[in-house]
Design a protein around this motif. Structure first.
Motif, PDB file in Angstrom:
ATOM      1  N   ALA A 231      62.302 -16.142 -23.288  1.00 44.67           N
ATOM      2  CA  ALA A 231      61.862 -17.535 -23.582  1.00 44.67           C
ATOM      3  C   ALA A 231      60.371 -16.900 -23.364  1.00 44.67           C
ATOM      4  O   ALA A 231      59.886 -16.603 -22.072  1.00 44.67           O
ATOM      5  N   LEU A 232      58.769 -17.497 -23.681  1.00 43.45           N
ATOM      6  CA  LEU A 232      57.906 -17.633 -22.810  1.00 43.45           C
ATOM      7  C   LEU A 232      57.367 -18.719 -22.796  1.00 43.45           C
ATOM      8  O   LEU A 232      57.482 -20.022 -23.560  1.00 43.45           O
ATOM      9  N   GLY A 233      57.346 -18.678 -21.598  1.00 43.06           N
ATOM     10  CA  GLY A 233      56.518 -19.563 -20.050  1.00 43.06           C
ATOM     11  C   GLY A 233      55.582 -19.961 -20.009  1.00 43.06           C
ATOM     12  O   GLY A 233      54.751 -19.332 -20.448  1.00 43.06           O
ATOM     13  N   PHE A 234      54.702 -21.435 -19.807  1.00 42.73           N
ATOM     14  CA  PHE A 234      53.898 -20.728 -19.043  1.00 42.73           C
ATOM     15  C   PHE A 234      53.481 -22.182 -17.978  1.00 42.73           C
ATOM     16  O   PHE A 234      54.420 -23.633 -17.784  1.00 42.73           O
ATOM     17  N   ASN A 235      52.642 -22.181 -17.553  1.00 41.68           N
ATOM     18  CA  ASN A 235      52.384 -23.251 -16.329  1.00 41.68           C
ATOM     19  C   ASN A 235      50.152 -22.956 -15.638  1.00 41.68           C
ATOM     20  O   ASN A 235      50.179 -21.981 -15.370  1.00 41.68           O
TER      21      ASN A 235
ATOM     22  N   GLY B 113      56.324 -25.919 -18.506  1.00 40.27           N
ATOM     23  CA  GLY B 113      57.462 -25.896 -20.236  1.00 40.27           C
ATOM     24  C   GLY B 113      57.485 -24.002 -20.198  1.00 40.27           C
ATOM     25  O   GLY B 113      57.223 -22.715 -20.225  1.00 40.27           O
ATOM     26  N   SER B 114      58.182 -24.218 -22.254  1.00 33.08           N
ATOM     27  CA  SER B 114      58.679 -23.282 -22.379  1.00 33.08           C
ATOM     28  C   SER B 114      59.299 -23.227 -23.365  1.00 33.08           C
ATOM     29  O   SER B 114      59.507 -24.053 -24.072  1.00 33.08           O
ATOM     30  N   TYR B 115      59.195 -21.699 -24.105  1.00 34.69           N
ATOM     31  CA  TYR B 115      59.762 -21.424 -26.448  1.00 34.69           C
ATOM     32  C   TYR B 115      60.612 -20.560 -25.354  1.00 34.69           C
ATOM     33  O   TYR B 115      60.049 -19.553 -25.527  1.00 34.69           O
ATOM     34  N   ASN B 116      61.554 -20.768 -26.371  1.00 35.32           N
ATOM     35  CA  ASN B 116      63.110 -20.062 -26.532  1.00 35.32           C
ATOM     36  C   ASN B 116      63.497 -18.995 -27.528  1.00 35.32           C
ATOM     37  O   ASN B 116      63.312 -19.935 -28.373  1.00 35.32           O
ATOM     38  N   PHE B 117      62.460 -18.035 -28.008  1.00 38.96           N
ATOM     39  CA  PHE B 117      62.302 -17.504 -29.943  1.00 38.96           C
ATOM     40  C   PHE B 117      63.719 -16.984 -29.649  1.00 38.96           C
ATOM     41  O   PHE B 117      64.294 -17.092 -31.445  1.00 38.96           O
ATOM     42  N   ALA B 118      64.877 -17.426 -28.687  1.00 38.51           N
ATOM     43  CA  ALA B 118      65.539 -16.592 -29.413  1.00 38.51           C
ATOM     44  C   ALA B 118      66.676 -17.797 -29.082  1.00 38.51           C
ATOM     45  O   ALA B 118      68.600 -17.498 -29.693  1.00 38.51           O
ATOM     46  N   ALA B 119      66.472 -19.156 -28.830  1.00 39.64           N
ATOM     47  CA  ALA B 119      67.534 -20.328 -29.298  1.00 39.64           C
ATOM     48  C   ALA B 119      67.645 -20.606 -30.542  1.00 39.64           C
ATOM     49  O   ALA B 119      66.766 -20.062 -31.345  1.00 39.64           O
ATOM     50  N   LYS B 120      68.890 -20.875 -31.367  1.00 39.67           N
ATOM     51  CA  LYS B 120      69.268 -21.071 -32.745  1.00 39.67           C
ATOM     52  C   LYS B 120      68.846 -22.234 -32.625  1.00 39.67           C
ATOM     53  O   LYS B 120      68.026 -23.130 -33.407  1.00 39.67           O
ATOM     54  N   ASP B 121      69.112 -23.420 -31.789  1.00 39.49           N
ATOM     55  CA  ASP B 121      68.136 -25.136 -31.779  1.00 39.49           C
ATOM     56  C   ASP B 121      67.742 -24.803 -30.634  1.00 39.49           C
ATOM     57  O   ASP B 121      67.585 -24.356 -29.523  1.00 39.49           O
TER      58      ASP B 121
END
Length: 861
Positions: free
Chosen positions: A606-610, A641-649
């Motif tokens: 996951a790539l998170g940001f603040n 927030g964050s974005y998980n590149f490995a998540a399937k959904d």
């Protein structure tokens, strides 16, 4: 001339013959009070004892001696000094026959005493209307005697002095009114009257012992009686009666709250035994023990044990419940032993204790709203040469809503002091390797969640879980391109437990069954994070002469990438599968419901940001010496927030926004939080709980909270009026200055405070309907006069449109005592409480009006 000489010779011969006759007479037996001065065995001279033991010195403007009656009369500015006593009066008579000195004060034309007799003995001054003293027996009788003892004064109709240590008084009034003692007022604002008093004085202390004693306020008798009183005048702690408050509660009747007795025990302990008594049969006993050893430790132990009776026996509303509370606090002085410290905060109550409060203080202090009670005992060991700290803890938590209790016994934590993994070559740490720090330790926990009636029984021990967890955290950082901070973290968790979960579906009973297996197993997990952070500044300036000079924006953006493998993979063996009621293969963790937690499922990349923000504004201000004033628009405003590149959904997480700010010279404080769901929630199935779809961009509000607080006061709305300049007429009452206008109305600074708080919470999550909480609270006080104060608090629930807890209080500050009245007018507990308390410290042990002991040396009485 010859006849004269012959006459003188004849007189001398007669005297010589008479003296010779006396010398030859047999001596009589000596009286008891005679003093023998033996010259020889045959010749003895007998001298009578003097009537006075010392010289009696007198002076007056007018002195007269009546020799036949052996009386001396002194008028105007009369004074008698005898041994260590001095008497000053307008009139004094001395009777040598009766060994009596009588003194009277100065009278007016009607015979009223206008100036008292002043008697001084051993440095102590006494004022009386009339005074008589027997020089032989050394006893005295005084009328309307005024005797000052430490902070108080006694005025007795008749006083008899038996000796220097014992005084008996009849119809005596005792007060600690400072104005009356200093004669600023002719009447005391309060006094306690007893018809028989004994004053006992010793070298180190003195005390008053009375029979029945009654309290008078402003010369008016009150129904406040004591069967007896012992008032000690000493700096040391002394035993005494604890004065109760009284009032009425709707559910339990009239009451006396806090009546009891105080007893010091040795140098380090004291004991209070308090009781709460209600007319409908309820009662409560509250023993309290305080202890203290200077520079070592201090603490107290209290208990509440009682029976709550509601309703009328024989009717349906009749209830009778036993309640208890046990509280123990202990703290150790930091200087006693820096390497071994012990502290305790134990508070254990019966499940329905706060539903049946017998101590009304729990109602006024809002303890009845408690839903949970926590207890902790902690022992910490530090080492001089070893870089570690060992902490042992036992904790107990009660949940009154569920009736369940959490027990952690014992719990031990071993923390290794932070250290650098590599040494610096130059003495200044540079680069990623030299800045690597290691934090590690392990935590051992025994935990059980059980019913209170199962504590320390077989059922509890069967549920007990034991877990051991170790964490290793490695952190390093360095500066990139001067303006960026690069941080690298790695976390490793190792866990051991004695119980695991086996789950299956039972088709016969149509339930999912969880079996607990007693076996020793564990898991290891790891994760790593790399982050980059910087700070950006922006300034917006306005044209010269504008009211707003500039707006400054400080932004702190950071991004971080976190990686963790999928620990639900069969390769790790931490997860198993079972077929649920629909036949679907469902995974579960064997460590689920355990004390050490479960490893995460699914790979995390996951790539998170603040993004942190701080916005301030500069405005012109005449009140500031610099001519410029800073106003904080947002003290903090964060978006994460964050974005998980490995998540399937659903790779995007829920977005959160948090803000804090203050306005009106930092008086109004605002805290807010917002949660946004980026995916659309589908409720098409008709269920109350929705399902997250893959449609991104809807950003529905899942939660929102805002809290506001604003303290208002008379000072906020203007400066204090300078009455000295506005009004010419001035008067003083009890050290308070009043200013009077032309119509003779008094003016004074009428201080008041009002704290306003508001809270609004909105939570929805995946539910169709949201939960809302909205309330407004008021808490304030106002001085109606310099000595009348009204205070209170209330809360209004805007959802139910009802008033919640409300309390109203009145207090009257007299010169030497206070009157307090508290009232809860509606709700579950309708109660009023009335109390009178004396301020003087001299009565702090005899008539205690607050929970005062040696552990609270500066507590007001």
């Amino acid at each position: 001339m010859a006849k004269t000489v012959l006459k003188n010779i004849l007189q001398i011969l007669i005297i010589l013959i008479f003296n010779n006759f006396l010398a030859q007479k047999t001596p009589e037996k000596l009286p008891k009070n005679a003093v023998n001065d033996t010259i020889s065995k045959k010749d003895t001279i007998v001298v009578k004892k003097e009537a006075l033991d010392d010289i009696l010195r007198t002076k007056a403007d007018d002195q007269r001696r009546d020799i036949p009656k052996k009386m001396t009369f002194l008028n105007k500015n009369a004074q008698v000094k005898y041994q260590d006593m001095q008497i000053d009066a307008d009139y004094i008579s001395i009777d040598d026959n009766k060994n009596l000195i009588y003194a009277r004060g100065k009278q007016d034309s009607l015979g009223k005493i206008i100036e008292p007799v002043i008697t001084t003995q051993a440095g102590k001054k006494y004022e009386t209307n009339e005074f008589s003293y027997n020089t032989k027996t050394k006893q005295a009788i005084a009328f309307n005697a005024r005797t000052e003892e430490n902070e108080g004064v006694i005025i007795a109709q008749k006083t008899k002095k038996y000796n220097d240590s014992v005084f008996a008084m009849r119809k005596a009034d005792y007060t600690t009114d400072d104005y009356f003692i200093k004669k600023k007022d002719t009447a005391a604002d309060y006094f306690m009257r007893a018809y028989n008093i004994k004053l006992i004085k010793t070298k180190n202390k003195s005390q008053i012992v009375t029979g029945p004693i009654q309290m008078f306020i402003e010369q008016v008798p009150t129904p406040l009686y004591l069967p007896f009183a012992i008032l000690p005048f000493s700096d040391k702690r002394a035993a005494g009666i604890l004065i109760p408050s009284f009032g009425e509660r709707e559910d339990v009747g009239f009451f006396l709250n806090g009546i009891g007795y105080y007893q010091p025990i040795g140098e380090h302990f004291d004991l209070k035994v308090l009781a709460d008594i209600y007319t409908k049969g309820s009662w409560n006993v509250r023993p309290q023990v305080n202890y203290q050893k200077k520079y070592r430790y201090s603490g107290n132990f209290t208990a509440d044990i009682g029976t709550m009776v509601r309703g009328i026996k024989g009717l349906d509303d009749y209830t009778k419940n036993s309640t208890y509370r046990i509280n123990w606090t202990h703290s150790q002085d930091s200087k006693a032993n820096p390497f071994l410290t012990f502290s305790a905060s134990v508070d254990i109550v019966s499940t329905k204790f706060y539903n049946n409060p017998l101590n009304n203080n729990y109602i006024f202090n809002q303890n009845v709203l408690n839903t949970q009670q926590n207890s902790t005992v902690t022992l910490t060991k530090r080492f001089l040469k070893l870089p570690m700290t060992i902490t042992g803890t036992a904790s107990y938590s009660q949940n009154f809503a569920t009736g369940l209790a959490d027990l952690r016994l014992p719990q031990m934590n071993v923390a290794i002091n932070q250290f650098y993994l590599f040494k610096s070559r130059t003495g200044i740490r540079q680069g990623l390797l030299e800045n690597i720090t290691v934090n590690t330790g392990f935590n051992l926990t025994n935990f059980v969640n059980t019913q209170e009636n199962e504590l320390f029984k077989k059922e509890m021990w069967d549920k007990m879980q034991t877990g051991l967890k170790n964490n290793i955290a490695l952190t390093t950082n360095t500066t990139l391109a001067k303006y960026f901070t690069f941080t690298l973290n790695a976390n490793i968790d190792n866990a051991l437990t004695t119980k695991t979960l086996n789950r299956y579906y039972d088709p016969v009973k149509n339930v999912t069954v969880d079996e607990i297996n007693k076996n020793f197993t564990g898991y290891s997990t790891f994760s790593t994070t790399a982050s980059l952070q910087t700070t950006l500044y922006g300034m917006l300036k306005f044209k010269k002469g504008s009211a707003v000079e500039a707006v400054r924006h400080m932004m702190t953006p950071s991004i971080g990438f976190t990686y963790a493998p999928d620990f639900s993979s069969p390769n790790f063996g931490y997860y198993k599968n079972y077929y649920n009621a629909t036949g679907a293969l469902t995974p579960y963790s064997i460590f689920e419901k355990g004390i050490i937690g479960s490893p995460s499922s699914g790979m995390v990349g996951a790539l998170g940001f603040n993004i942190g923000n701080n916005i301030e504004m500069k405005v012109k201000s005449k009140s500031d010496s610099t001519g410029v004033k800073k106003i904080k628009i947002f003290e903090s405003l964060n978006l994460a927030g964050s974005y998980n590149f490995a998540a399937k959904d659903h790779p995007w997480s829920v977005f959160s926004i948090n803000g804090q700010s203050s306005f009106f010279n930092n008086k109004l404080t605002v805290n807010t939080s917002l949660s946004l769901e980026p995916y659309k929630i589908d409720f098409s199935s008709g269920q109350d709980t929705g399902v997250r779809t893959e449609q991104f961009g809807h950003f529905s509000v899942q939660g929102f909270n805002v809290q506001l607080s604003y303290p208002l006061s008379s000072e906020v709305f203007g400066e204090k009026t300078d009455y000295a300049k506005k009004y010419s007429s001035k008067g003083e009452v009890r050290n308070e200055n009043y200013y009077f206008d032309d119509d003779h109305y008094a003016h004074f600074n009428q201080a008041w405070t009002l704290n306003i708080s508001a809270n609004y919470a909105y939570s929805k999550g995946l539910s169709r309907l949201a939960n809302k909480i909205a309330s407004i609270g008021l808490d304030g006080s106002i001085k109606l006069t310099p000595y009348w104060n009204v205070n209170g608090s209330t809360h209004y629930d805007m959802v139910t449109k009802q008033l919640a807890y409300t309390r109203i209080g009145f207090s009257r500050d007299q010169r030497s005592f206070t009157i307090n009245f508290n009232w809860v007018p509606f709700g579950q507990y309708k109660v009023y409480d009335f109390f009178i308390g004396i301020k003087a410290n001299i009565l702090s042990d005899a008539l205690k009006y607050k929970d005062r002991s040696f552990t609270q040396p500066n507590a007001p009485f």
